[in-house]
Design an enzyme around this catalytic site. Structure first.
Site, PDB file in Angstrom:
ATOM      1  N   HIS A 177      31.525  27.131  36.984  1.00 19.12           N
ATOM      2  CA  HIS A 177      30.851  28.410  37.201  1.00 19.12           C
ATOM      3  C   HIS A 177      29.374  28.164  37.504  1.00 19.12           C
ATOM      4  O   HIS A 177      28.729  27.371  36.805  1.00 19.12           O
ATOM      5  CB  HIS A 177      30.919  29.281  35.939  1.00 19.12           C
ATOM      6  CG  HIS A 177      32.288  29.691  35.516  1.00 19.12           C
ATOM      7  ND1 HIS A 177      32.802  30.950  35.741  1.00 19.12           N
ATOM      8  CD2 HIS A 177      33.263  29.011  34.862  1.00 19.12           C
ATOM      9  CE1 HIS A 177      34.024  31.034  35.232  1.00 19.12           C
ATOM     10  NE2 HIS A 177      34.328  29.872  34.687  1.00 19.12           N
ATOM     11  N   ASP A 230      33.128  34.800  42.142  1.00 18.09           N
ATOM     12  CA  ASP A 230      34.040  35.180  41.064  1.00 18.09           C
ATOM     13  C   ASP A 230      34.407  36.656  41.226  1.00 18.09           C
ATOM     14  O   ASP A 230      33.556  37.496  41.497  1.00 18.09           O
ATOM     15  CB  ASP A 230      33.387  34.936  39.699  1.00 18.09           C
ATOM     16  CG  ASP A 230      34.400  34.963  38.567  1.00 18.09           C
ATOM     17  OD1 ASP A 230      34.632  33.905  37.959  1.00 18.09           O
ATOM     18  OD2 ASP A 230      34.954  36.050  38.289  1.00 18.09           O
ATOM     19  N   HIS A 273      44.146  19.908  43.849  1.00 13.85           N
ATOM     20  CA  HIS A 273      44.337  20.374  42.475  1.00 13.85           C
ATOM     21  C   HIS A 273      43.962  19.298  41.462  1.00 13.85           C
ATOM     22  O   HIS A 273      44.502  18.200  41.482  1.00 13.85           O
ATOM     23  CB  HIS A 273      45.785  20.820  42.233  1.00 13.85           C
ATOM     24  CG  HIS A 273      45.978  21.420  40.868  1.00 13.85           C
ATOM     25  ND1 HIS A 273      45.837  22.764  40.624  1.00 13.85           N
ATOM     26  CD2 HIS A 273      46.237  20.849  39.669  1.00 13.85           C
ATOM     27  CE1 HIS A 273      46.019  22.996  39.335  1.00 13.85           C
ATOM     28  NE2 HIS A 273      46.270  21.845  38.728  1.00 13.85           N
ATOM     29  N   HIS A 292      43.015  25.088  37.129  1.00 11.82           N
ATOM     30  CA  HIS A 292      42.503  24.285  38.256  1.00 11.82           C
ATOM     31  C   HIS A 292      41.003  24.109  37.966  1.00 11.82           C
ATOM     32  O   HIS A 292      40.282  25.094  37.842  1.00 11.82           O
ATOM     33  CB  HIS A 292      42.766  25.051  39.553  1.00 11.82           C
ATOM     34  CG  HIS A 292      42.358  24.362  40.819  1.00 11.82           C
ATOM     35  ND1 HIS A 292      43.236  24.224  41.889  1.00 11.82           N
ATOM     36  CD2 HIS A 292      41.185  23.832  41.222  1.00 11.82           C
ATOM     37  CE1 HIS A 292      42.605  23.622  42.888  1.00 11.82           C
ATOM     38  NE2 HIS A 292      41.351  23.376  42.510  1.00 11.82           N
ATOM     39  N   GLY A 342      37.747  30.782  26.467  1.00  7.62           N
ATOM     40  CA  GLY A 342      38.301  31.816  27.341  1.00  7.62           C
ATOM     41  C   GLY A 342      38.790  31.286  28.674  1.00  7.62           C
ATOM     42  O   GLY A 342      38.856  32.023  29.663  1.00  7.62           O
ATOM     43  N   HIS A 375      37.290  24.092  37.587  1.00  6.04           N
ATOM     44  CA  HIS A 375      36.290  24.909  38.292  1.00  6.04           C
ATOM     45  C   HIS A 375      34.995  24.935  37.507  1.00  6.04           C
ATOM     46  O   HIS A 375      34.986  24.908  36.277  1.00  6.04           O
ATOM     47  CB  HIS A 375      36.803  26.341  38.514  1.00  6.04           C
ATOM     48  CG  HIS A 375      37.272  27.015  37.263  1.00  6.04           C
ATOM     49  ND1 HIS A 375      38.519  26.776  36.700  1.00  6.04           N
ATOM     50  CD2 HIS A 375      36.669  27.901  36.444  1.00  6.04           C
ATOM     51  CE1 HIS A 375      38.643  27.492  35.608  1.00  6.04           C
ATOM     52  NE2 HIS A 375      37.538  28.183  35.413  1.00  6.04           N
ATOM     53  N   ASN A 379      34.402  26.092  31.289  1.00  3.66           N
ATOM     54  CA  ASN A 379      35.118  26.583  30.119  1.00  3.66           C
ATOM     55  C   ASN A 379      36.287  25.648  29.853  1.00  3.66           C
ATOM     56  O   ASN A 379      37.002  25.262  30.781  1.00  3.66           O
ATOM     57  CB  ASN A 379      35.637  28.008  30.366  1.00  3.66           C
ATOM     58  CG  ASN A 379      34.522  29.031  30.365  1.00  3.66           C
ATOM     59  OD1 ASN A 379      33.568  28.914  29.600  1.00  3.66           O
ATOM     60  ND2 ASN A 379      34.623  30.020  31.233  1.00  3.66           N
ATOM     61  N   CYS A 421      49.412  27.920  41.682  1.00  9.14           N
ATOM     62  CA  CYS A 421      48.043  27.871  41.151  1.00  9.14           C
ATOM     63  C   CYS A 421      47.160  28.752  42.023  1.00  9.14           C
ATOM     64  O   CYS A 421      47.062  28.533  43.237  1.00  9.14           O
ATOM     65  CB  CYS A 421      47.542  26.430  41.150  1.00  9.14           C
ATOM     66  SG  CYS A 421      45.769  26.301  40.848  1.00  9.14           S
TER      67      CYS A 421
END
Ligand code: 5GP
Ligand code: ZN
Length: 112
Positions: free
Chosen positions: A101, A29, A45, A97, A92, A99, A86, A3
């Site tokens: 944004h 990013d 994780h 894992h 997309g 996350h 997302n 990962c």
């Protein structure tokens, strides 16, 4: 586990880390979609949002509070920012894992 975000959390691959504590890592990013584009991840994780369960409640709340803390620290809390999870193909999602944004730094469009 193979990962990419676990590898970033474990420092096995480099990332531009802006903040780290016992539970979370915040890094830039690699393909920013706004002047500020950070990713908040749990060090441990956790799979995608679609697979969350009750045991993940504290981690998810912690990610959101961490995003708020970082927004204040980097000086975008007043100008504004967007937090995005997302989920799945149509959003997309690339990395499974969990996350969050954090996008900021200009007026953000909201178009699809
Ligand atoms: P997703 O589409 O899964 O919500 O977002 C994954 C994000 O991770 C994408 O915006 C992508 O640019 C970013 N990303 C993927 N691999 C790496 C990497 O190795 N390093 C960094 N810093 N970001 C990555
Ligand atoms: Zn992972």
């Amino acid at each position: 586990m193979d990962c990419i975000f676990c590898k970033i959390a474990n420092k096995e691959i480099p990332a531009d880390i802006v903040s780290e504590d016992e539970n979370f890592v915040v890094f830039k990013d690699i393909h920013p979609k706004a002047p500020v584009h950070l990713l908040i991840i749990p060090k441990k994780h956790i799979g995608p949002l679609s697979a969350l369960t009750e045991k993940d409640r504290e981690a998810v709340a912690g990610m959101i509070l961490k995003a708020k803390e970082i927004a204040e620290k980097i000086g975008v809390a007043k100008s504004g920012y967007r937090l995005v999870f997302n989920v799945g193909k149509d959003a997309g999602m690339e990395v499974d894992h969990l996350h969050l944004h954090l996008l900021a730094g200009k007026p953000l469009k909201f178009e699809f």
